[in-house]
Motif scaffolding. Sequence first.
Motif: not given
Length: 444
Positions: A421-432
């Motif tokens: 599972l991934w998510r993305q912040h408004p500044d383009g940063q990606i978390d998993w």
Amino acid sequence: MKKSSINICILILILPLLTMIENVGASGNNDFTVVNYETREQDIDNDGFVDQLRIVFNVNTTKSQTPISAKLITIFDQYPNQIEVIQWDNFTLTNEKSLSRSIFVDAWKEGKYIISLKFLNPETSELISEYQLGEYNLMVGMETPFVALNVIAKHEGKTVDNNFNTGSECKVKRNVLDNIGHRYNKTGEVQFLGAPWISPSIKPGENTPNNDEIDCSSWPAGKYNLKLIYHNSLGYSLETWKNFSIINQPAPSFNLNVTGQNMEIGTLCFITIEPTDGTDFIENQITWTTIPEHDEIDGLELNCKMWLPGIHRIIVNVTNSEGISATNGVNLVRMPPLGDQNLSTWGNESVTSSWPVRSGGEVESEYMGYIGTGIGMLLLFLISILVLKRFGDDMQGDFSTSKSQISSEGLPTHRDEDGHLWRQHPDGQIDWWDETANMWIPFQ
């Protein structure tokens, strides 16, 4: 009485001259006469030693034409063998005047020479007369035969004669000289041994050495013992040799230089092959392998500017002209673009290509250790230890409860084919989402 004394004196003066006159009337050839002959000792190289004999004879005839063959026999007495050399002088006499002729004997080895002279009728081979000229101790004044063998190769910019690599520029030089053998038409054959395949023949030179070159650039690796052997019919036996080794080329040695590591897609990105030993890779075969696969990769450099975000494995295999290869590899991380320009695409769950590709794994190579991946794994390990200490033995139960209650905090999410599972912040940063630690981890 006085007159008798005068006659006796005249007779005494004439007798020595009569010994120098050889009339061949006894053999039935009253027309041919050997007036005189002599052997003169000479020093042709001016070293103070006799090295040449000049046989001089004076003959005449009473006929208008008389063909004669003079045969000079030279025997070199060297125990246990004797070497005989015969020289001929064919000429025609006339009754107009006496004829003076010369035959030379050049010593071919130091020792005793026995000389005899014969005159024959060339039409019938009948012996007319024969003379023993004596024994002479001679030194050698002519240049003696010799052979030479050399190996010249280029290795690491230097000229060497041993221990050079396969494929190096290499030549075997041969030199053979036999002035004495040519003098008496007694030259021999040259043998060349030790080459991996048949080599061209070579004959001895007469006044200057006869030389040639054999290309050994394509010879296989190994230890070589080359021999150059020469024998002639005058008792000379010569041999020279050259030992050397040809070694296999080492495996290609190179590094992979990366430009654009952890940079956004669209920024400069190159992976360049850099030889570490300064060799030229132009003639080497280079094979690029990438995961995910990318097309049209060739040469010493690839352009990764537009590769999609994620982890890419690059493996390079270099094979030299001898079929010896080396492999090197590197992991490349490319990031999504920052800013608002691509927010409509990057992070959109329907556009799967906008999310990172978790195609990790290590590349087996001669050059291991990918610093970025190692640091990330170390941080993950430390975080996991802290979480384990905090939750204790009940972590598994908490994990099961919270797994179904993952909160993206209102950010867009995407689950890839591997279930991550991934998510993305408004500044383009990606978390998993780390299911073990039960928390979001920034993607590095």
